[in-house]
Design a protein around this motif. Structure first.
Motif, mmCIF file in Angstrom:
data_model
loop_
_atom_site.group_PDB
_atom_site.id
_atom_site.type_symbol
_atom_site.label_atom_id
_atom_site.label_comp_id
_atom_site.label_asym_id
_atom_site.label_seq_id
_atom_site.Cartn_x
_atom_site.Cartn_y
_atom_site.Cartn_z
ATOM 1 N N GLY A 104 0.778 -1.225 0.000
ATOM 2 C CA GLY A 104 0.000 0.000 0.000
ATOM 3 C C GLY A 104 0.808 1.273 0.000
ATOM 4 O O GLY A 104 0.246 2.358 0.164
ATOM 5 N N TYR A 105 2.104 1.175 -0.221
ATOM 6 C CA TYR A 105 2.958 2.357 -0.165
ATOM 7 C C TYR A 105 2.720 3.216 -1.399
ATOM 8 O O TYR A 105 2.538 2.710 -2.504
ATOM 9 N N SER A 106 2.740 4.522 -1.236
ATOM 10 C CA SER A 106 2.517 5.428 -2.363
ATOM 11 C C SER A 106 3.549 5.186 -3.462
ATOM 12 O O SER A 106 4.754 5.252 -3.220
ATOM 13 N N GLY A 107 3.100 4.898 -4.659
ATOM 14 C CA GLY A 107 3.981 4.621 -5.786
ATOM 15 C C GLY A 107 4.442 3.187 -5.877
ATOM 16 O O GLY A 107 5.180 2.825 -6.799
ATOM 17 N N SER A 108 4.004 2.343 -4.935
ATOM 18 C CA SER A 108 4.485 0.967 -4.898
ATOM 19 C C SER A 108 3.785 0.089 -5.928
ATOM 20 O O SER A 108 2.561 0.153 -6.096
ATOM 21 N N ASN A 109 4.567 -0.746 -6.603
ATOM 22 C CA ASN A 109 4.011 -1.783 -7.471
ATOM 23 C C ASN A 109 3.934 -3.126 -6.760
ATOM 24 O O ASN A 109 3.539 -4.119 -7.359
ATOM 25 N N GLU A 110 4.329 -3.145 -5.507
ATOM 26 C CA GLU A 110 4.170 -4.303 -4.634
ATOM 27 C C GLU A 110 4.710 -5.586 -5.265
ATOM 28 O O GLU A 110 3.980 -6.527 -5.555
ATOM 29 N N GLY A 111 6.000 -5.582 -5.467
ATOM 30 C CA GLY A 111 6.649 -6.746 -6.059
ATOM 31 C C GLY A 111 8.125 -6.473 -6.280
ATOM 32 O O GLY A 111 8.690 -5.521 -5.739
ATOM 33 N N ARG A 112 8.731 -7.324 -7.087
ATOM 34 C CA ARG A 112 10.156 -7.181 -7.411
ATOM 35 C C ARG A 112 10.271 -6.443 -8.742
ATOM 36 O O ARG A 112 9.923 -6.984 -9.797
ATOM 37 N N PHE A 113 10.797 -5.217 -8.702
ATOM 38 C CA PHE A 113 10.841 -4.383 -9.897
ATOM 39 C C PHE A 113 12.176 -3.677 -10.021
ATOM 40 O O PHE A 113 12.771 -3.248 -9.029
ATOM 41 N N VAL A 114 12.643 -3.537 -11.266
ATOM 42 C CA VAL A 114 13.772 -2.676 -11.593
ATOM 43 C C VAL A 114 13.373 -1.905 -12.842
ATOM 44 O O VAL A 114 12.772 -2.450 -13.773
ATOM 45 N N TYR A 115 13.666 -0.612 -12.864
ATOM 46 C CA TYR A 115 13.220 0.294 -13.919
ATOM 47 C C TYR A 115 14.428 0.766 -14.716
ATOM 48 O O TYR A 115 15.405 1.266 -14.151
ATOM 49 N N LEU A 116 14.371 0.606 -16.044
ATOM 50 C CA LEU A 116 15.510 0.926 -16.897
ATOM 51 C C LEU A 116 15.095 1.820 -18.050
ATOM 52 O O LEU A 116 13.955 1.745 -18.543
#
Length: 635
Positions: A312-324
């Motif tokens: 429920g964190y603001s901006g969270s995708n609630e999982g394992r993520f890396v952005y490139l």
């Protein structure tokens, strides 16, 4: 806590010069209290500097005692005398809380003599403020966007605590695993990329273009590089996935595993496991690589967001993520591969340090751990020191020419700009080569401490030697004064006993099983490869040169060197005719400046002309000092 910005491209590596003497001389935190009678616990009264200290060359390095006014060195004939003015504290020491040195006899030092005749320190200092305050190669002083992303997470915790609302109760989408096929689309949170980098866009549509058992690769559906040549983009993404997932196995073997749980955070920043990602996250426990164009409107190569592990964190995708960044994938694939591992190592470190042990690091330490990852994975990614086209952008060693020139004293290890990366990588590259290669990295990234405490604990675990911040920084400076093959930076870390215990297998691009040795090759900081140019004017203060380094013709810099590659005309500068090699050494102990946390100002005082040398010290501000002054004697 996250790496790789557009400003890290070769020409942008000059950014730390902005903070040179302009910032050093009048910026930062003044430690002395307004009440002159009050001396902080980490300060020493200048009035106590009344003693004469005696030492001989065999006892070097020599710590100048807090009561020393005069230091008499013996047995130094023909030897070179160096000095470091070091800050072992976690806050900046202002210049008026440091000691300056004057050689009164026994050293050939024409600069010091002519300087005294010219009127002394105040004149030089005043001129330095003007000379070193001029705009330099990088004009923007914006805070590093990666630091701001990390701050988004930390600010969220503080905000929750301030208003007394548990983050575990924050509203969020109740996710559960979904079944995706290549070509499916879904919405995710994505950082809004602009100069502010201060919020996340909700419900941004991404398309799944690669799906494997352990990872997904998504692209923003409106991405210009994906739309321009979809087939080529997918092929590039597939290569990225293979490089990343095999590399992740090698990184986790040393760093540990990334969390497979979603957490909640209470009002006191305590984390609690909430549910397994495999049953809660809509992408399960797969790692998701999210590609979208970041460089066109911003300056990011990639990032991770710690909030993705929080329910429920603001901006969270609630999982394992890396952005490139998608542009980097197409135009600089090696950079994309290196960035993916650097960034996801942050996720592992967040798991190991914060989620498992409840500690949060200072920004520089997170980058130190991640750049060590880049360093040890360079060979796996087929990134040579000179890179494929003579372009150093894809190796962390690209930072070393800038680090050689700017060193660490101005902001120390606390800055949140490109200078932090240069200073931090120089320290990290020394630590890993000095104290045990991947054995050291493993201890550093897995222990339950952060920042300098983690470094000292890792050294003790590997070497069974006890260091303090002061003794470590003194040894660090010692190894930067002269080049010794097989020691200090120039030590091949694959040769450390016991490192074979940490080798690991992986599958190469041809499907063949390979054994990775985690090679960390020796670094000779005194090669022209790491040379630099004096873009801030140390070589011409009132017509005098305060650089003692060996100079070489500018044309001798290899074409891969960032100074050789710079577009000088575009920056409104004439191309230099001279370059220098080795870490910058000032040649007058009376030059002064603020010293950031764990920073040092290095000096080459000169060569002894007699068997005895006398050096006088005084506190520049005249009241109290907090620095550590060390004298080194070299053949």
């Amino acid at each position: 806590m996250i790496l790789k910005t557009k400003i890290l491209k070769p020409i942008k590596l000059f950014a730390p010069a902005l903070a040179l003497f302009a910032a050093l001389l009048y910026a930062g935190c003044v430690i002395s209290d307004s009440d002159d009678s009050y001396i902080r616990y980490d300060q020493h009264p200048a009035s106590a500097m009344t003693q004469t200290q005696y030492a001989d060359a065999t006892s070097a390095p020599i710590t100048v005692e807090n009561t020393t006014k005069t230091l008499v060195l013996s047995g130094v004939s023909g030897k070179t005398i160096y000095m470091a003015r070091t800050n072992p504290l976690t806050k900046t020491i202002a210049s008026n809380n440091t000691r300056i040195a004057t050689v009164s006899s026994g050293i050939s030092s024409s600069v010091a003599e002519s300087k005294s005749a010219a009127g002394g320190l105040d004149d030089i200092g005043g001129f330095a403020e003007q000379a070193f305050g001029l705009p330099d190669f990088e004009t923007a002083k914006d805070t590093d966007p990666h630091a701001r992303i990390y701050q988004l997470y930390l600010d969220g915790l503080k905000s929750a605590k301030k208003i007394g609302v548990s983050k575990s109760l924050a509203p969020g989408v109740m996710a559960s695993p979904k079944s995706y096929d290549v070509g499916d689309t879904d919405t995710f949170c994505a950082l809004h990329i602009d100069k502010n980098l201060n919020y996340f866009d909700k419900d941004v549509e991404f398309k799944l273009i690669v799906s494997e058992s352990a990872y997904n690769i998504w692209v923003r559906t409106d991405d210009q590089y994906y739309k321009a040549d979809t087939s080529a983009f997918v092929t590039a993404a597939q290569k990225l996935g293979k490089k990343f997932i095999n590399g992740y196995g090698l990184v986790s073997h040393i760093y540990g595993n990334v969390s497979d749980y979603i957490y909640t955070v209470d009002d006191y920043d305590n984390t609690t496991k909430y549910a397994p990602m495999s049953t809660y996250s809509k992408t399960g426990d797969k790692i998701n690589i999210m590609l979208y164009d970041m460089l066109t409107v911003g300056n990011l190569y990639g990032f991770i967001f710690q909030g993705d592990f929080i329910k429920g964190y603001s901006g969270s995708n609630e999982g394992r993520f890396v952005y490139l960044d998608s542009q980097t994938l197409i135009k600089q694939p090696l950079e994309a591969y290196s960035t993916s591992l650097h960034e996801f190592s942050h996720a592992i470190s967040f798991t190991q340090k914060t989620l498992n042990n409840g500690v949060q690091w200072t920004y520089w330490f997170g980058e130190l751990m991640a750049m060590m990852c880049e360093d040890m994975m360079q060979a796996y990614l087929d990134i040579s020191d000179s890179d494929v086209n003579g372009d150093l952008a894809s190796t962390p060693k690209a930072r070393l020419p800038s680090a050689n020139y700017n060193d660490t004293w101005g902001t120390g290890l606390t800055g949140q700009d490109v200078g932090t990366y240069s200073a931090t990588f120089m320290l990290g590259s020394w630590l890993v080569r000095k104290f045990g290669g991947v054995k050291f990295i493993r201890e550093l990234t897995r222990n339950n401490k952060v920042d300098m405490q983690s470094i000292l604990a890792a050294i003790a675990a590997v070497t069974q030697k006890s260091y303090t911040a002061t003794s470590l920084l003194q040894e660090y400076e010692n190894d930067k004064f002269v080049h010794i093959s097989g020691a200090g930076f120039d030590h091949d870390a694959t040769t450390y006993p016991g490192n074979t215990l940490f080798t690991h297998n992986y599958t190469d691009d041809l499907g063949t099983t390979q054994t990775y040795l985690y090679p960390l090759t020796a670094i000779n900081l005194w090669e022209a490869f790491y040379g630099w140019c004096d873009i801030s004017g140390y070589s011409d203060i009132n017509g005098k040169n305060y650089i003692s380094n060996t100079s070489i013709p500018f044309s001798d810099l290899p074409k891969a060197n960032i100074y050789a590659k710079a577009d000088w005309a575009k920056k409104g500068r004439a191309k230099p005719t001279t370059a220098y090699i080795g870490p910058l050494l000032l040649n007058d102990g009376q030059l002064f400046g603020n010293i950031g946390p764990y920073g040092s100002m290095p000096f080459k005082l000169g060569t002894a002309t007699s068997n005895t040398v006398t050096i006088n010290f005084k506190c520049y501000g005249g009241l109290a000092f907090s620095d550590i002054v060390t004298i080194y004697v070299k053949d």
